[in-house]
Design an enzyme around this catalytic site. Structure first.
Site, mmCIF file in Angstrom:
data_model
loop_
_atom_site.group_PDB
_atom_site.id
_atom_site.type_symbol
_atom_site.label_atom_id
_atom_site.label_comp_id
_atom_site.label_asym_id
_atom_site.label_seq_id
_atom_site.Cartn_x
_atom_site.Cartn_y
_atom_site.Cartn_z
ATOM 1 N N ASN B 383 0.913 -1.270 0.019
ATOM 2 C CA ASN B 383 0.130 0.150 0.064
ATOM 3 C C ASN B 383 0.949 1.201 -0.035
ATOM 4 O O ASN B 383 0.898 1.997 -0.861
ATOM 5 C CB ASN B 383 -0.847 -0.132 1.298
ATOM 6 N N ASP B 384 1.711 1.354 0.983
ATOM 7 C CA ASP B 384 2.271 2.678 1.243
ATOM 8 C C ASP B 384 3.292 2.913 -0.001
ATOM 9 O O ASP B 384 3.512 4.121 -0.333
ATOM 10 C CB ASP B 384 3.255 2.746 2.427
#
Lengths: 116, 457
Positions: B383-384
């Protein structure tokens, strides 16, 4: 050994340490960290010397504790690094049905993950 | 035991030091890495044998027993650990090494009157204790024994300053009169400083802290070498200290952050605090069959693995999916963000375990330009590292971190457990873009379903 020689050796070792990892790809950052981690387990040599010269029991107990900790660092470090690296292989893929025999068709992995 | 003369001892230590340099050199390339590590282990064995035959030692049965205990505990753990738990194990081994260095220095205090040697002892005590306690906290964070979120409280910077000042004071007294009591106080202050140092570090930055503490332990070992007058400890410790520093900086650079920013960011409230709020905005979620169609009729697919893949133990399934797609004539690569997972290179290790050849694992800088010509970017449990907020939102905790440019791909498919934000706790705008499809579920389950659907196409 006199102080000046030790200082010389230290400074040269700093440069070797910088040089030897300056161009490593991020692919190998984890094994490299782990390998470097194993190398400082060589404090075991220091712990053995101190334990071998311990005269009173209290000193011996602490020194032996240091030996246990240092051995764990040294042995565990090299073993875990080797385990990571034995998985790095070149382009010689086995046939697809041999990739993960233990995973095929099984709903639940045998080993459970400790954390979610 | 027969004693080796000093010349031979020095030569054998020199050989061991050369082995360590060759080991680090070998770890630079996947082809030579394993051999390099074995050379390092050989050097360590050589050094340990040398110390037994070169110094007059008492208590040898006890020492051998302690070595047996240490090996007996560490080797099986290292052999059996899950690949996903590797980072915390490295942290643990690093911590015990630092602890050993501190204990050695403590015991040497009564053997010296030289203030310079005492200075080295003070340094080893403090840094070894910081490394021991700091590694313990990183272990607890990674093992899930405590929250991975930054832990701060109002008086933290002041408390840290007091601890450090007290440590300097105790250190000066130890250097002047060699007081054992104050050396013990110094040890405790070092432990406290280690805990305070790592508590405020947010989840995503923990790997960098492990690397930093690794360098710390190296320095502590080098200083203990100065205390004992042992050249091998000086060289090996300094090598690790120097290479660990470079590695830490490389990792921090990969995240677009400075090491100082990571260590002290939370003091200023700027570390990866984030939120765990779940947004109510609509997203496009889809079925495994739809994802299989997207993938199966693409020409080029890039798989972006993240920690979710590791947690779900889905690396084998991901590798199988890549093979199944390649069998359909689709070009498949894995794009590896430098800090994907919990440790730089963590994903490479996991995928190597699943027999993915390392040529298929592309680094961020090599593959970022290729997303434009990619049909589907399949983001599995990451995600990040693909969050455009790193480029667009200057207030974001990850602002400035280089990301994988998956938004350039024609289609983006996220396999996610839920809409919860990633480790850094920031919402990902990409999830709401029109070209994005989501498939919710455990990464391995989703991959298995997609794989089955691809095979059925």
């Amino acid at each position: 050994m006199d102080g000046m020689s030790l200082l010389t050796i230290t400074v040269l070792a700093v440069f070797v340490g910088f040089e030897v990892v300056s161009k490593v790809s991020s692919t190998l950052h984890t094994p490299l960290m782990s390998g470097a981690n194993a190398i400082h387990g060589i404090i075991l040599v220091g712990a053995i010397i101190v334990a071998g010269q311990a005269a009173d029991p209290w000193v011996l107990v602490v020194a032996l504790l240091a030996v246990v900790l240092a051995t764990a660092n040294l042995v565990g470090g090299f073993v875990v690094t080797d385990r990571m690296l034995e998985m790095f292989r070149g382009r010689q893929r086995p046939p697809s049905n041999a990739v993960v025999p233990e995973d095929r068709g099984s709903v639940e992995p045998v080993k459970k993950e400790g954390r979610q | 035991m027969t004693l080796l003369n000093p010349t031979w001892t020095a030569l054998l230590y020199l050989a061991a030091a050369a082995c360590f340099i060759l080991a680090l050199k070998g770890l630079n390339s996947p082809r030579t890495a394993r051999r390099g590590n074995l050379i390092g282990a050989f050097g360590a064995l050589l050094a340990v044998v040398t110390v037994f035959v070169s110094v007059k030692l008492d208590n040898i049965p006890w020492i051998l027993g302690a070595i047996a205990v240490g090996s007996g505990v560490a080797a099986p753990v290292a052999r059996r650990v899950q690949m996903t738990q590797m980072p915390q194990l490295v942290a643990l081994f690093n911590g015990v090494g630092g602890g050993a260095a501190a204990l050695v220095a403590l015991l040497e205090l009564s053997h010296t009157g030289d203030p310079w040697v005492r200075l080295a002892i003070v340094f080893t005590l403090l840094v070894g204790a910081v490394s021991f306690a700091g590694s313990g906290v990183t272990f607890a964070k990674l093992q899930g024994l405590m929250t991975t979120r930054p832990v701060t409280f109002p008086g933290l910077p002041a408390l840290m300053a007091v601890v450090l000042l007290a440590a300097v004071g105790a250190g000066v007294v130890v250097i002047l009169n060699g007081s054992l009591v104050l050396a013990l106080v110094l040890l405790l202050l070092g432990l406290a400083a280690g805990i305070l140092l790592v508590l405020p570090v947010g989840g995503a930055d923990v790997p960098i802290v492990i690397s930093l503490l690794n360098a710390f332990t190296g320095l502590a070992v080098a200083a203990s070498g100065l205390v004992l007058g042992n050249v091998l400890l000086v060289v090996a410790g300094t090598l690790v200290g120097a290479s660990g520093t470079i590695l830490t900086r490389a990792m921090a650079a990969a995240m677009g952050r400075s090491v100082a920013g990571i260590m002290f960011g939370a003091f200023k409230g700027g570390s990866t605090a984030g939120s765990t709020a779940v947004s109510e905005r609509p997203v496009r979620s889809s079925s495994a069959e739809d994802v299989a169609v997207l993938l199966g009729y693409a020409q080029r697919v890039i798989i972006v693995p993240g920690y979710g893949l590791a947690v779900a133990q889905g690396q084998h399934t991901a590798a199988e999916l890549a093979l199944a797609l390649e069998a359909r004539g689709i070009e498949v690569d894995f794009a590896i963000h430098p800090v994907a997972g919990r440790m730089p290179g963590h994903m490479n290790v996991l995928l190597a375990e699943a027999n993915v050849p390392y040529e298929s694992l592309k680094e961020m800088s090599d593959i970022n330009s290729e997303f434009k010509t990619t049909d589907v970017a399949l983001v599995v449990g990451a995600n990040d590292v693909v969050n455009p907020a790193a480029k667009t939102t200057s207030g974001s905790p990850i602002y400035g971190m280089p990301i994988l440019e998956v938004a350039d791909a024609r289609q983006v498919v996220f396999l996610k457990r839920s809409m919860r934000p990633g480790f850094a706790g920031i919402e990902n705008e990409l999830l709401y873009e029109p070209q994005t499809t989501l498939l919710f579920g455990d990464a391995k389950d989703s991959l298995t379903k997609v794989l089955g659907a691809v095979k059925a196409l």
